[in-house]
Enzyme design. Sequence first.
Site, short mmCIF file in Angstrom:
data_model
loop_
_atom_site.label_atom_id
_atom_site.label_comp_id
_atom_site.label_asym_id
_atom_site.label_seq_id
_atom_site.Cartn_x
_atom_site.Cartn_y
_atom_site.Cartn_z
N HIS A 82 -15.15 7.36 2.22
CA HIS A 82 -14.02 6.59 1.72
C HIS A 82 -13.92 5.32 2.54
CE1 HIS A 82 -10.43 6.72 -0.90
NE2 HIS A 82 -10.03 5.77 -0.08
N ASP A 161 0.01 10.19 -4.45
CA ASP A 161 -0.62 9.02 -3.84
C ASP A 161 -0.96 7.99 -4.92
OD1 ASP A 161 -2.04 7.37 -1.81
OD2 ASP A 161 -3.73 7.87 -3.11
N ARG A 168 2.84 0.48 -3.85
CA ARG A 168 2.68 -0.31 -2.61
C ARG A 168 2.00 -1.64 -2.89
NH1 ARG A 168 -1.06 3.27 0.42
NH2 ARG A 168 -1.30 1.52 1.83
N SER A 183 -2.48 7.90 2.70
CA SER A 183 -3.01 7.71 1.34
C SER A 183 -4.46 8.22 1.27
CB SER A 183 -2.95 6.22 1.00
OG SER A 183 -3.77 5.91 -0.08
N LYS A 187 -5.89 12.08 -0.34
CA LYS A 187 -6.91 12.16 -1.39
C LYS A 187 -8.11 12.97 -0.93
CE LYS A 187 -7.12 7.63 -2.10
NZ LYS A 187 -6.07 6.64 -2.16
N1 URA Z 1 -7.55 2.89 0.42
C1 URA Z 1 -6.73 3.91 0.04
O1 URA Z 1 -7.16 4.88 -0.57
N2 URA Z 1 -5.44 3.83 0.36
C2 URA Z 1 -4.92 2.80 1.03
O2 URA Z 1 -3.76 2.82 1.30
C3 URA Z 1 -5.78 1.74 1.42
C4 URA Z 1 -7.10 1.82 1.09
#
Ligand code: URA
Length: 420
Positions: A82, A161, A168, A183, A187
């Site tokens: 990620h 999220d 956001r 966040s 995930k």
């Molecule tokens: N990537 C994400 O999944 N969440 C964030 O808040 C910022 C980058």
Amino acid sequence: MSILDIITKKRDKKNLTKEEIDFFIKGYTNNEITDYQAAALIMAIFINGMTDEELYNLTFSMANSGEILDLSEFGENVVDKHSTGGVGDKVSIVLLPIIASFGIPVAKMSGRGLGFTGGTVDKLESIPGYNTSISIEEFKQNVHKTGISMIGQTLNLAPADKKIYSLRDSISCVDDVSLIASSIMSKKIAAGANKIVLEVTYGKGAFMKNIEDARVLANKMETLGKYANLDVESVFTPMDEPLGYAIGNTLEIIEAINFLKNISIPDDLKNAVLEIGSKMIKLAGKGDDLEKIKNEIIEKIESGKAFDKFKEMVQTQGGDISYLEDVNKFEKAKYIIDIKADKSGTIKEINAENIGKLACYLGAGRIKKEDKIDMSVGIIIHKKVGEIINNGEILATIHLNDISKKDIAIETIKHIIKVD
Ligand code: URA
């Protein structure tokens, strides 16, 4: 319990309990709490911060707001990556088919563009027919069939999220260490992999502006990972200038395709792919020697195996692979304008955040959460920082559909790309 009391508490710099955080997450996910109430609370969190306990509770509450995927049917080492976001960051699109070409299962849930950064899901959707919102069953079937599936955040995985992320984005509450950590990790906890490489970006084109903040973010995410029994490793990617040369959804997909076809491979993108990829492959238990793994990654690109895997994935996901065979088929923006250097010199700076904002202004990103993205617009830069440019040589090419934006775009590019 009432959402007004919770907002008031955070507004007044008091700490929220687990029950209060769960109440907010449940209520917002079920649409019982409105966007404007959630916006007020998120802004209060952004301004007043969270304790480690609040961060832990928020992360797990968001992870548990939907289904927790069980990917154990794919073996004991299911890897994922990620990124904390960047400009021109197409690492997942290039790297994950490479990982799958090693026989390592890839079940990847990606995000959409956020703030001035682009998102993998938006980029994949620029391939006609590519469906990023399939059911979890189909997602798993695709991984069984081709060894890889890349999808968006479906309704069932960390839905809280998903809502908070786009909220956001539209209330300028993105660049906060705790909100980003919760966040991403909510995930990752929901997405089912147990070995995760985090690409933590830093610099002008990232949410973390320096390596110190990037380390704090990585540390928070690794700690959350430990609580969830995940093996998490971080790789730090500098992001002062955009990654690669293309910024904008279709333009980035074309750059990713040309990378996988071994036609043109930008050095900075290659470095990120090798660094993150070698760690993922090691975590998957397919080797220990990172340098050897990097050579094997290059071999997967040169042999065409990585591109074949990408094609297989796109086809299985409903995408039209004739666009991958011939990138000229992608719909182009109406106006494609070269901007030339008006003096010779060295490229001193290409501020990635400002390039990202310009791409958004052209329509490549969202200002409001319901905005539709214009896939074909964006910017190609022709030189990287440190390279020499001659008077009259092309600095950048702008792809746009709204001609009224032309003059501002040209002026902005000339300010962003500093030649001295
Ligand atoms: N990537 C994400 O999944 N969440 C964030 O808040 C910022 C980058």
